[in-house]
Motif scaffolding. Structure first.
Motif, mmCIF file in Angstrom:
data_model
loop_
_atom_site.group_PDB
_atom_site.id
_atom_site.type_symbol
_atom_site.label_atom_id
_atom_site.label_comp_id
_atom_site.label_asym_id
_atom_site.label_seq_id
_atom_site.Cartn_x
_atom_site.Cartn_y
_atom_site.Cartn_z
ATOM 1 N N ASP A 83 0.823 -1.217 0.000
ATOM 2 C CA ASP A 83 0.000 0.000 0.000
ATOM 3 C C ASP A 83 0.855 1.264 0.000
ATOM 4 N N ILE A 84 1.839 1.327 0.897
ATOM 5 C CA ILE A 84 2.673 2.528 0.978
ATOM 6 C C ILE A 84 3.522 2.663 -0.282
ATOM 7 N N GLY A 85 3.928 1.514 -0.842
ATOM 8 C CA GLY A 85 4.694 1.556 -2.078
ATOM 9 C C GLY A 85 3.922 2.195 -3.220
ATOM 10 N N PHE A 86 2.637 1.861 -3.344
ATOM 11 C CA PHE A 86 1.785 2.478 -4.373
ATOM 12 C C PHE A 86 1.672 3.984 -4.139
ATOM 13 N N LEU A 87 1.414 4.372 -2.894
ATOM 14 C CA LEU A 87 1.228 5.796 -2.602
ATOM 15 C C LEU A 87 2.505 6.586 -2.880
ATOM 16 N N ARG A 88 3.631 6.055 -2.488
ATOM 17 C CA ARG A 88 4.906 6.745 -2.725
ATOM 18 C C ARG A 88 5.208 6.828 -4.213
ATOM 19 N N HIS A 89 4.874 5.773 -4.937
ATOM 20 C CA HIS A 89 5.119 5.761 -6.385
ATOM 21 C C HIS A 89 4.380 6.916 -7.074
ATOM 22 N N PHE A 90 3.120 7.083 -6.738
ATOM 23 C CA PHE A 90 2.345 8.132 -7.399
ATOM 24 C C PHE A 90 2.707 9.522 -6.875
ATOM 25 N N ALA A 91 3.146 9.603 -5.633
ATOM 26 C CA ALA A 91 3.644 10.896 -5.138
ATOM 27 C C ALA A 91 4.885 11.316 -5.913
ATOM 28 N N GLU A 92 5.743 10.349 -6.196
ATOM 29 C CA GLU A 92 6.949 10.646 -6.972
ATOM 30 C C GLU A 92 6.603 11.058 -8.391
ATOM 31 N N LEU A 93 5.634 10.369 -9.000
ATOM 32 C CA LEU A 93 5.222 10.740 -10.362
ATOM 33 C C LEU A 93 4.676 12.162 -10.408
ATOM 34 N N GLN A 94 4.024 12.579 -9.340
ATOM 35 C CA GLN A 94 3.442 13.922 -9.292
ATOM 36 C C GLN A 94 4.455 14.977 -8.853
ATOM 37 N N GLY A 95 5.695 14.535 -8.578
ATOM 38 C CA GLY A 95 6.695 15.482 -8.095
ATOM 39 C C GLY A 95 6.392 15.982 -6.707
ATOM 40 N N ARG A 96 5.651 15.175 -5.950
ATOM 41 C CA ARG A 96 5.203 15.585 -4.615
ATOM 42 C C ARG A 96 6.114 14.939 -3.568
ATOM 43 N N PRO A 97 6.743 15.711 -2.694
ATOM 44 C CA PRO A 97 7.625 15.103 -1.675
ATOM 45 C C PRO A 97 6.841 14.204 -0.733
ATOM 46 N N TRP A 98 7.371 13.028 -0.477
ATOM 47 C CA TRP A 98 6.709 12.107 0.441
ATOM 48 C C TRP A 98 6.944 12.574 1.877
ATOM 49 N N PRO A 99 5.903 12.698 2.666
ATOM 50 C CA PRO A 99 6.074 13.206 4.037
ATOM 51 C C PRO A 99 6.930 12.255 4.875
ATOM 52 N N ARG A 100 7.608 12.816 5.837
ATOM 53 C CA ARG A 100 8.460 12.014 6.728
ATOM 54 C C ARG A 100 7.585 11.393 7.807
ATOM 55 N N VAL A 101 6.975 10.267 7.461
ATOM 56 C CA VAL A 101 6.064 9.584 8.379
ATOM 57 C C VAL A 101 6.638 8.222 8.726
ATOM 58 N N GLU A 102 6.245 7.734 9.889
ATOM 59 C CA GLU A 102 6.629 6.386 10.286
ATOM 60 C C GLU A 102 5.522 5.416 9.889
#
Length: 599
Positions: A127-146
Motif C-alpha cells: 500500500d505505501i509503495g503504491f502511494l509513494r510511487h504516485f507521489a513521486e510521479l506527481q513530483g510531490r515530496p513524500w512526508p516524513r512519516v513512520e
C-alpha cells in the motif's frame, strides 16, 4: 580524545543515575496511547505500480487511544480498464470509477487527512509503495512519516495455534473484528484497525508501550530480557561506546552507536536474532556508556576497548596482536618470511593479514613470480651448500651453492621490493599469464588457486600502501560537517589522537588550535601500522576519503603511488562478489525435497 562544546571529554555515563529520578517523555519513548494512527488500505488494478498498475480506491481510518477520529474513502479513476478478475474480486467496476477523481486529486486529499499520523497498513510495503510511487510521479515530496505493518507485527505475535496464517481475513477472525474484510478499501481498513488494537492488547503485558518498542518488537526477546530495558535509561541520545557488564563488572560485550540510548534499548526489545546476544543480555547486570564527540571517535574507542577487554561476546577485533606480516629481510641474501611483529630493522613489510592462511597465499604469489630463496638458514656470501629441490626446478636462484652472483640476486630483490611498495604489475602479469595457460588446458582448479593467491597479494599490497601513506604523516587535521556541526579529527601517524565538534558561534581556528594542543602525543614507529591497529587506521582512512571532508593541516606527504595496487582491486572485488552470488550445485538447503512414492 574527545572535545565538545557542552560535555567533558569522553565522559563515562553510568546506566543508573539521575535519569531514574526524573525521565522525560522523550527518554521514555512515545506512548502508543498518545499517538494518532492512520490505518490505510488500497484497491488496485494489479500488483505492481512500477509495472503500470493503478489505484482504484483509497480507504483510511484515523484512530487514537482506541477511539475513531475520522474516516476517509474515495474511489479513484485509474484511467484504464479494470481487469475482469479484479472487478470480480473487489466489486469495483469501470462504471463505478468513471466519475471518480484521478489519483492526482485523490492522493493530496489523503495525505492531508493522514498528516501528522503514524501510517498503518496490512502488508504495508504494497500500500505505501503504491502511494509513494504516485507521489513521486506527481513530483510531490513524500512526508516524513513512520509506518507500521500489521502483517509483519502479526508474524511476530500470532502462533499457528491462533491462526493458520497472517492474512487479514484470518486475523480479523482471531480478534473478532466488527468488520469483515471484503476487498473494499474502507472495510479492509476498519478490519485492520481491529487487528491493530488486538495486537497491541497482546503486546502490552510484554512491556511494549511505546512506538519505539513496537517498531523493534520481536517474539525472540524473552520477558527476562525486556525487564532489563531500564539498563538503557541512563544513557544519552549521543554517539559513543557502550559496554555490557556482568555482576562482577566483567565486560561481556562492546558496541558503538550514533545514539547510545536507542541502540542499547534495542537489545531488550528489538528484532535481535543472534542467540548469543540473548545469552549476553541475560548475563548483563549493567551498561556503561562512554559518550564521544563524533561517530568516528566512537568507532575507534570501540576497537581499543575490545582489544583491551577481549569480551567473550565480541567475535571481531579481539586479538589485533595476532596479525601476520610478510617480511622482506635485510641480509646478505634477502628472503621472504612470515612474521608476527614489525621490528625496527630496516626490512620491508607487507600486511597486516588477519589470518595466516591469507598471508601464505600472498607469500606463494610472490614466490611464484620472484625466484628468491625460501630456506630460512643464514647464508654466507660464497654459499658452499648443495642446492635444494626448488633450485633444481628453476624456482630459486640458488645462492646456497654459489651459482647466483650477488648482483643478479640483488636486482631481483630490488624488483621484489618495488613490487611490494610501489608497483605490483610484475606479479599481476605473471600470475594472469599462468592462469590463462591453465585455463586453456582446462585446469580450472589450479587456475583458481593462482587467482586466490593473486587476490590475496593485491589486497595486501593496496592495504599496505594506503596505511603506510597515512602512518608516515606526523599529523593530519581534517573536518567535515555532520549532524552536530563541524566534526574535527586530529590524526598522528595513523592514530586518532583528538576529536571534537566546533560549537556554534565559536572561533573555528582557535578551536582547532586548542584541539591540536591537547591531542595525544604519538611517536613514530616502524611498519605500516606502527601506533594503531590496521583496523583503526582503515576506519580513519574511510572517513578521510568520504565526501565533504576538508583537510585543514597535513604535516608530511600523504600520497599513494599512482601505479599502486589499488587500481587492481576493482577486478578482484568483482570476482569475489560474483562468486558469493553463486549457489553451489551441491548446496540444496533452499530446495524443497521431493518425496517419491514407494513402488
Amino acid at each position: 580524545m574527545s572535545r565538545t562544546g557542552v560535555a567533558a571529554p569522553g565522559r563515562d555515563v553510568p546506566a543508573r543515575s539521575r535519569w531514574e529520578e526524573q525521565r522525560s517523555f522523550d527518554e521514555l519513548g512515545r506512548p502508543l496511547r498518545d499517538l494518532t494512527f492512520c490505518v490505510v488500505d488500497l484497491e488496485t488494478t494489479g500488483g505492481s505500480a512500477a509495472a503500470g498498475s493503478m489505484i482504484t480506491e483509497i480507504g483510511a481510518v484515523k484512530v487514537r487511544g482506541g477511539e475513531v477520529l475520522g474516516e476517509f474513502q474515495t474511489l479513484v479513476d485509474p484511467q484504464t480498464e479494470i481487469p475482469a478478475f479484479i472487478a470480480v474480486l473487489t466489486g469495483i467496476t469501470n462504471h463505478m470509477v468513471a466519475d471518480a477523481p484521478p489519483i492526482e486529486s485523490a492522493l493530496p486529499a489523503f495525505l492531508e487527512f493522514a498528516a501528522g499520523c503514524v501510517l498503518v497498513a496490512h502488508n504495508a510495503p504494497f500500500d505505501i509503495g503504491f502511494l509513494r510511487h504516485f507521489a513521486e510521479l506527481q513530483g510531490r515530496p513524500w512526508p516524513r512519516v513512520e509506518v507500521l505493518d500489521t502483517a509483519r507485527l502479526a508474524r511476530r505475535v500470532i502462533t499457528r495455534d491462533d491462526a493458520p496464517n497472517c492474512k487479514l481475513s484470518s486475523l480479523a477472525r482471531v480478534f473478532h473484528s466488527t468488520t469483515t474484510p471484503n476487498h473494499r478499501a474502507l472495510s479492509d481498513a476498519r478490519a485492520t484497525v481491529d487487528v491493530l488494537h488486538g495486537l497491541l492488547e497482546r503486546l502490552g503485558p510484554l512491556g511494549v508501550h511505546t512506538l519505539e518498542e513496537l517498531q523493534t518488537f520481536t517474539s525472540r526477546v524473552t520477558p527476562a530480557q525486556r525487564r532489563k530495558r531500564h539498563l538503557a535509561e541512563g544513557l544519552p541520545h549521543a554517539p559513543g561506546v557502550y559496554l555490557f557488564r556482568d555482576e562482577r563488572e566483567r565486560v561481556l560485550y562492546v558496541g558503538t552507536s550514533r545514539d547510545l540510548r536507542t541502540r542499547v534499548r534495542s537489545y531488550f526489545t528489538s528484532s535481535e536474532t543472534r542467540s548469543r546476544m540473548g545469552e549476553m543480555v541475560g548475563l548483563a547486570d549493567s551498561v556503561l556508556g562512554i559518550e564521544c564527540a563524533t561517530p568516528l571517535e566512537a568507532e575507534v574507542r570501540e576497537l581499543r576497548l575490545i582489544a583491551e577487554h577481549k569480551p567473550r561476546y565480541n567475535r571481531r577485533s579481539r586479538f589485533p596482536e595476532k596479525a601476520h606480516f610478510v617480511k622482506l629481510t635485510r641480509e646478505t641474501w634477502p628472503r621472504l618470511s612470515l612474521v608476527r611483529r614489525v621490528l625496527d630493522d630496516d626490512a620491508d613489510y607487507l600486511g597486516p593479514f588477519s589470518s595466516r592462511k591469507t598471508a601464505e597465499k600472498c607469500l606463494a604469489a610472490l614466490h611464484d613470480t620472484f625466484p628468491v630463496r625460501q630456506c630460512s638458514e643464514r647464508l654466507s656470501r660464497t654459499g658452499g651448500r648443495s642446492p635444494c629441490v626448488l633450485a633444481e626446478m628453476g624456482r630459486c636462484l640458488s645462492p646456497c651453492d654459489g651459482s647466483a652472483d650477488a648482483a643478479t640476486y640483488a636486482a631481483v630483490v630490488r624488483q621484489l621490493r618495488d613490487t611490494l611498495l610501489h608497483r605490483p604489475d610484475e606479479v599481476v602479469e605473471a600470475i594472469n599469464a599462468r592462469m590463462a595457460s591453465l585455463a586453456a588446458d582446462e585446469r580450472f582448479e589450479e587456475a583458481g588457486v593462482h587467482r586466490d593467491r593473486l587476490a590475496a597479494f593485491v589486497r595486501a599490497a593496496a592495504r599496505t600502501q594506503r596505511l603506510t601513506a597515512l602512518t608516515r604523516c606526523p599529523e593530519v587535521v581534517a573536518a567535515r560537517r555532520e549532524d552536530a556541526g563541524w566534526a574535527v579529527h586530529v590524526v598522528r601517524h595513523g592514530r586518532l589522537v583528538a576529536a571534537g565538534v566546533i560549537p556554534p558561534g565559536a572561533d573555528a581556528h582557535q578551536f582547532v588550535r586548542e584541539l591540536r594542543a591537547g591531542a595525544e602525543t604519538v611517536r613514530p614507529a616502524p611498519g605500516p601500522v606502527p601506533v594503531a591497529t590496521a583496523e583503526e587506521t582503515e576506519k580513519i582512512l574511510r572517513w578521510l576519503e568520504s565526501p565533504g571532508v576538508r583537510l585543514i593541516e597535513v604535516d608530511g606527504e600523504w600520497s599513494c603511488p599512482v601505479a599502486g595496487a589499488t587500481r587492481h582491486l576493482a577486478v578482484h572485488d568483482a570476482v569475489t562478489e560474483s562468486r558469493l552470488s553463486l549457489v553451489p550445485f551441491d548446496d540444496r538447503r533452499d530446495l524443497t525435497p521431493v518425496h517419491q512414492p514407494a513402488r
